[in-house]
Design an enzyme around this catalytic site. Structure first.
Site, mmCIF file in Angstrom:
data_model
loop_
_atom_site.group_PDB
_atom_site.id
_atom_site.type_symbol
_atom_site.label_atom_id
_atom_site.label_comp_id
_atom_site.label_asym_id
_atom_site.label_seq_id
_atom_site.Cartn_x
_atom_site.Cartn_y
_atom_site.Cartn_z
ATOM 1 C CG ASP A 102 -2.037 0.938 1.194
ATOM 2 O OD1 ASP A 102 -1.960 1.895 0.408
ATOM 3 O OD2 ASP A 102 -3.010 0.807 1.960
ATOM 4 N NE ARG A 165 -6.750 -11.841 8.804
ATOM 5 C CZ ARG A 165 -5.928 -10.801 8.640
ATOM 6 N NH1 ARG A 165 -5.332 -10.604 7.500
ATOM 7 N NH2 ARG A 165 -5.729 -9.952 9.625
HETATM 8 C C1 PRP Z 1 -1.388 -4.831 5.719
HETATM 9 C C2 PRP Z 1 -0.676 -5.680 4.684
HETATM 10 C C3 PRP Z 1 0.718 -5.143 4.722
HETATM 11 C C4 PRP Z 1 0.518 -3.691 5.044
HETATM 12 C C5 PRP Z 1 0.637 -2.907 3.778
HETATM 13 O O1 PRP Z 1 -1.153 -5.400 6.952
HETATM 14 O O2 PRP Z 1 -0.738 -7.043 4.987
HETATM 15 O O3 PRP Z 1 1.489 -5.756 5.727
HETATM 16 O O4 PRP Z 1 -0.782 -3.551 5.600
HETATM 17 O O5 PRP Z 1 0.527 -1.545 4.037
HETATM 18 P P1 PRP Z 1 1.707 -0.514 3.805
HETATM 19 O O6 PRP Z 1 2.320 -0.817 2.469
HETATM 20 O O7 PRP Z 1 0.984 0.819 3.811
HETATM 21 O O8 PRP Z 1 2.686 -0.603 4.923
HETATM 22 P P2 PRP Z 1 -2.057 -5.143 8.245
HETATM 23 O O9 PRP Z 1 -1.351 -4.158 9.142
HETATM 24 O O10 PRP Z 1 -3.451 -4.782 7.822
HETATM 25 O O11 PRP Z 1 -2.009 -6.540 8.989
HETATM 26 P P3 PRP Z 1 -2.514 -7.991 8.511
HETATM 27 O O12 PRP Z 1 -1.511 -8.471 7.481
HETATM 28 O O13 PRP Z 1 -2.481 -8.797 9.765
HETATM 29 O O14 PRP Z 1 -3.902 -7.866 7.921
#
Ligand code: PRP
Length: 180
Positions: A102, A165
């Site tokens: 992201d 999920r």
């Molecule tokens: C989500 C995804 C990545 C991160 C990406 O994790 O799995 O790790 O966000 O975002 P970024 O590029 O802006 O850093 P999340 O914190 O939602 O945890 P999860 O994997 O447990 O769902």
């Protein structure tokens, strides 16, 4: 289709084709090597489990948990390594597997963290890349499934408040579910 999903963005078949394609790429690139595949929990677990079965390599697995705090648009946001890997990766070829890139803040921090352990190489494999996001780092995926726009996606490991999920496809969540 789940009642909270507005539309399917990538079907089971489309995801499968992407996983097979990436699996072949990785198999070719790492021929004769034994990479350590590191999944960033929790989102990556479905993608990673399918991907490793589409690679024909003698790979080893490990996992990390990283949590980021602060405004996603601000590059100074802090990423906390909640669970580190257990293996010694010094001199090893590492492939980091993530569900979505992201802002790229999480993976940038993970990569810096892993490089301190002196691996031979670190490559990034992300199923999705939100290309419209304001990026907090210039990190790019070495292996990628799909580019996506500014949509709230769930399924195939990706959650909203820990739900969805388990969906077999990647779908766009209905606005009313996350906007109250
Ligand atoms: C989500 C995804 C990545 C991160 C990406 O994790 O799995 O790790 O966000 O975002 P970024 O590029 O802006 O850093 P999340 O914190 O939602 O945890 P999860 O994997 O447990 O769902």
């Amino acid at each position: 289709m789940h009642r909270d999903v507005e539309r399917i963005l990538f079907s089971e078949e489309e995801i499968r084709n992407a996983v097979v394609r990436i699996g072949k790429q990785i198999t070719g690139d790492y021929k004769g090597k034994k990479p350590v595949v590191i999944g960033i929990l929790k989102g990556s677990f479905v993608f990673m489990s399918d991907l490793i079965r589409e690679t024909e390599l003698d790979c080893e697995l490990d996992f990390m948990i990283a949590k980021s705090y602060g405004n996603a648009a601000v590059s100074s946001g802090i990423v906390n390594i909640v669970k580190d890997i257990d293996m010694d990766i010094a001199g090893r070829d590492v492939i980091v597997v993530e569900d979505i890139l992201d802002t790229a803040r999480t993976l940038a921090a993970v990569k810096v963290h892993l490089l301190e352990k002196k691996p031979a190489s670190v490559k990034i494999c992300a199923l999705l890349d939100k290309v419209t996001a304001v990026k907090a780092s210039d990190l790019k995926a070495d292996y990628k499934g799909f580019d996506i726009g500014n949509e709230f996606v769930v399924g195939y490991g990706l959650d909203y408040a820990e739900r969805y999920r388990d969906l077999k496809y990647i779908g766009v969540l209905k606005r009313e579910i996350y906007e109250h």
